[in-house]
Each structure stands twice: as C-alpha cells, then as structure tokens.
Design an enzyme around this catalytic site. Sequence first.
Site, short mmCIF file in Angstrom:
data_model
loop_
_atom_site.label_atom_id
_atom_site.label_comp_id
_atom_site.label_asym_id
_atom_site.label_seq_id
_atom_site.Cartn_x
_atom_site.Cartn_y
_atom_site.Cartn_z
N SER A 21 5.58 9.52 -12.09
CA SER A 21 6.88 8.86 -12.02
C SER A 21 6.82 7.42 -12.53
O SER A 21 5.90 6.67 -12.20
CB SER A 21 7.36 8.87 -10.56
OG SER A 21 8.53 8.10 -10.42
N ASN A 73 1.13 -3.54 -11.88
CA ASN A 73 2.55 -3.71 -12.18
C ASN A 73 3.30 -4.10 -10.93
O ASN A 73 2.97 -3.71 -9.82
CB ASN A 73 3.13 -2.45 -12.82
CG ASN A 73 3.61 -1.44 -11.80
OD1 ASN A 73 4.72 -1.57 -11.25
ND2 ASN A 73 2.78 -0.44 -11.51
N GLY A 76 9.05 -3.09 -9.39
CA GLY A 76 10.04 -3.21 -8.33
C GLY A 76 11.16 -2.19 -8.38
O GLY A 76 12.27 -2.46 -7.91
N LEU A 77 10.88 -1.03 -8.94
CA LEU A 77 11.83 0.09 -8.97
C LEU A 77 13.21 -0.24 -9.53
O LEU A 77 14.23 0.09 -8.92
CB LEU A 77 12.00 0.69 -7.57
CG LEU A 77 10.76 1.22 -6.88
CD1 LEU A 77 11.12 1.75 -5.48
CD2 LEU A 77 10.10 2.32 -7.69
N CYS A 134 7.47 2.77 0.66
CA CYS A 134 8.38 1.66 0.92
C CYS A 134 8.35 1.37 2.41
O CYS A 134 8.03 2.23 3.22
CB CYS A 134 9.80 2.02 0.50
SG CYS A 134 10.50 3.36 1.46
N LYS A 168 5.11 12.03 -1.96
CA LYS A 168 4.13 11.22 -2.69
C LYS A 168 3.55 10.14 -1.79
O LYS A 168 4.26 9.25 -1.34
CB LYS A 168 4.77 10.60 -3.93
CG LYS A 168 3.76 9.79 -4.73
CD LYS A 168 4.28 9.46 -6.09
CE LYS A 168 3.27 8.69 -6.90
NZ LYS A 168 3.80 8.31 -8.20
N ASN A 195 -0.28 6.98 -5.39
CA ASN A 195 0.55 5.93 -5.96
C ASN A 195 -0.39 4.74 -6.24
O ASN A 195 -1.61 4.88 -6.12
CB ASN A 195 1.67 5.56 -4.97
CG ASN A 195 2.91 5.08 -5.68
OD1 ASN A 195 2.81 4.30 -6.63
ND2 ASN A 195 4.07 5.55 -5.27
N GLY A 220 -4.41 3.20 -13.51
CA GLY A 220 -5.29 3.35 -14.67
C GLY A 220 -6.69 3.77 -14.26
O GLY A 220 -6.96 4.03 -13.08
N THR A 269 -0.49 5.75 -16.46
CA THR A 269 -0.76 4.58 -17.30
C THR A 269 -1.19 4.95 -18.71
O THR A 269 -0.83 4.27 -19.68
CB THR A 269 -1.83 3.72 -16.59
OG1 THR A 269 -1.30 3.36 -15.31
CG2 THR A 269 -2.16 2.47 -17.36
C1 FMN Z 1 4.73 0.80 -14.79
C2 FMN Z 1 4.63 1.76 -13.64
C3 FMN Z 1 5.79 2.19 -12.99
C4 FMN Z 1 5.71 3.08 -11.93
N1 FMN Z 1 6.86 3.49 -11.31
C5 FMN Z 1 6.79 4.39 -10.29
C6 FMN Z 1 7.97 4.90 -9.70
O1 FMN Z 1 9.10 4.58 -10.08
N2 FMN Z 1 7.83 5.79 -8.68
C7 FMN Z 1 6.60 6.23 -8.23
O2 FMN Z 1 6.54 7.05 -7.31
N3 FMN Z 1 5.46 5.78 -8.81
C8 FMN Z 1 5.53 4.88 -9.82
N4 FMN Z 1 4.38 4.46 -10.42
C9 FMN Z 1 3.07 4.99 -9.97
C10 FMN Z 1 2.62 6.17 -10.86
O3 FMN Z 1 3.55 7.24 -10.78
C11 FMN Z 1 1.22 6.69 -10.43
O4 FMN Z 1 1.28 7.13 -9.09
C12 FMN Z 1 0.13 5.63 -10.56
O5 FMN Z 1 0.36 4.77 -11.66
C13 FMN Z 1 -1.28 6.25 -10.68
O6 FMN Z 1 -1.41 7.01 -11.86
P1 FMN Z 1 -2.04 6.40 -13.24
O7 FMN Z 1 -3.30 5.68 -12.85
O8 FMN Z 1 -2.26 7.58 -14.12
O9 FMN Z 1 -1.03 5.45 -13.79
C14 FMN Z 1 4.44 3.55 -11.49
C15 FMN Z 1 3.27 3.14 -12.16
C16 FMN Z 1 3.35 2.26 -13.23
C17 FMN Z 1 2.07 1.86 -13.93
#
Ligand code: FMN
Length: 306
Positions: A21, A73, A76-77, A134, A168, A195, A220, A269
Amino acid sequence: MSDLALDFCGVALEGPVLNASGTFDAIAARRAFGDALLERFPFHAFVTKTVTVEPRQGNPPPRLWETAGGMVNSIGLPNKGLDAFVAQDLPQLAELPVPLVVSVMGFDHSELARLVETVGARDEVALIELNVSCPNVETGVLVGADPGETDAAVRAVRDRTAKPLVVKLSPNSVDPADVARAAAAAGADAISLINTLKGMPLDPRTRRPWLGGRTGGLSGPAVRVVALEQVSAVAEAVDIPIVGMGGISSGSDALDFLSVGATVVAVGTESFRDPSVGRRIGSELSAFGGHQTIRKGQPISTSSRA
Ligand SMILES: Cc1cc2nc3c(=O)[nH]c(=O)nc-3n(C[C@H](O)[C@H](O)[C@H](O)COP(=O)(O)O)c2cc1C
C-alpha cells in the site's frame, strides 16, 4: 493458468506478488504508460494507498530521507478522503486487470465501520485491508501494536462486510504474534506485515529531525530481516493466510518470505526504483519452480530450482 496461480481468501490470483500500500500509484502509472500498463500489469492484485474518511494533506515537507539500504518516509497518509475516492478513483481502479484491495484507516471505530461498510458494498473491491498503524485518539495507544486495541477494531467492523478483511500489523509492537492472534480471533481473514519501522533521521547540519513530521517509517532492504522474523513468528501463531512484505526486491527475497510462512508477498520501496519490478519477481519465482512447491515453514533451496 499461471504456475503461480492461487486462491487467497477466496479470491483467485494469477500469482502471489502484490504491491505494498502507498508505493505504487496505478492511476498515475496509467497516465504515464497508457494501456500498456494494463497489458503488462506488474502485480497479481492491486492494493490502494490507505484511504481515510476525511481528506488529508499529509505531513509537512521534507517527507523522505534516504538511508543505508532503504528510506524513511513521513508522508502522513495524504489522500482525497472516502467520498472522493469512491467517486473518482474507484471507477479507474476497477479497470485494472487484477483484483482490487482497498486499504483503509479509521481514527475511531465509527470511522472504521463507515470505511469498511462503504468500500465493502462495492463490487469492484475484492478485499479490504485494515491499516491499524494509527493511535487510538482517546488512549494514544497505537492500535496495531496492542492486541486489545486490534481485537476491538476488528470486532467493530467484522459484521459490516462479507468481504475478506486483511489486517496489516505494525512492526513497532512488543509481540506482533500476539497482535496477529487477536486479529484472527476477532475475525480477520488474513494478516499482512510489516508496515514501516519507526525512525528519526537527523539533519547533519543542525542535528535536528530532518523530516517535517519529525519521525517517519523505515522501509526497503534494511528492514527485510526484521520482516522475515516477524512473518515467521506470526505464521507460527495463526492459521490464516499472510501477506509478507518488507524490503523485497527479487524473486529470491520473495521466496524467503514464502518459505517462512507467507502465502503471498507485497513489494513496496523497490517499485520506486523500478515500477515493473513486480513482474520480474513473478518471473523469478516461476523460475524457482512456482510458489506451489513451498510448504509453510519448510525453507527450500533455490540452487536446485533456478
Ligand atoms: C512512501 C511510502 C508510502 C506508504 N504508504 C502506506 C500506506 O498508505 N498504507 C500502508 O498501509 N502502508 C504504507 N506504506 C508501507 C508499505 O506498504 C510497506 O508496508 C513497507 O514500506 C514495507 O515494505 P517495503 O520495504 O517493500 O517498502 C508506505 C511505504 C512507503 C515507503
């Protein structure tokens, strides 16, 4: 049918590679790549950015910090809110060639119930992901870090939809397996994790927090081993399917997650570096013999399969 095809919570997927997400904007990608995106869609299901009831601006800049093996990051949704999402985004997302997962976050139970009821009533939506990272606005406790809060949140919405609910989890809890048990007992159909991990980069010139939101979430490759441990622990604790994520950038990484008990994986990422990475990960998994060969908790050697 693809050798990666599977059933996930009653939803047929052509393979186990989802986006995480908030890390892939399918509507913007369609504008950039046109219908080629639909012909070569990188994921086997599409997960939206988290939607809240009210529109949100997100956090003040700067919102990103690059760090060794990942990034922090503090987005902030930001999102347009539930009504605009349903009116403007949902019709476009319904054109994607894969099942749609809508991620929602409510700041109290009534918001959560409204989100789940509204989104759950839509035929375009296959599954709902509850982002519980949250705070409870009354207690300040991070919902997804606390078994009691998570139990209450899932129970508040379970009867509002017949659609599968994916909960999640936050990795910032004492024991994610305890939280997963609570979510499953309250009626979750699946768990997704992890997350982002809470972090606070400093500006090297001022030694003050760099991010406008002061703290942010680390993602990442740097988080991959943390995610693997947490997915493994949750897989031991619950019998429902798991979406494993955290630092996946290759088929081998994805296979690690499947080997410790994930049913499907999500890529976050890495998509910023390569928006088509989901397809490569799917091909690499096929080369390893398809994910069907994986048994929960039985790591397999890739050397004999590649
Ligand atoms: C820029 C960014 C925005 C994200 N926005 C959300 C989000 O809106 N909702 C959510 O549940 N997780 C959000 N995440 C978390 C990712 O969905 C994921 O759980 C987390 O980045 C770990 O996976 P990765 O290491 O492959 O990025 C966000 C992550 C990043 C980097």
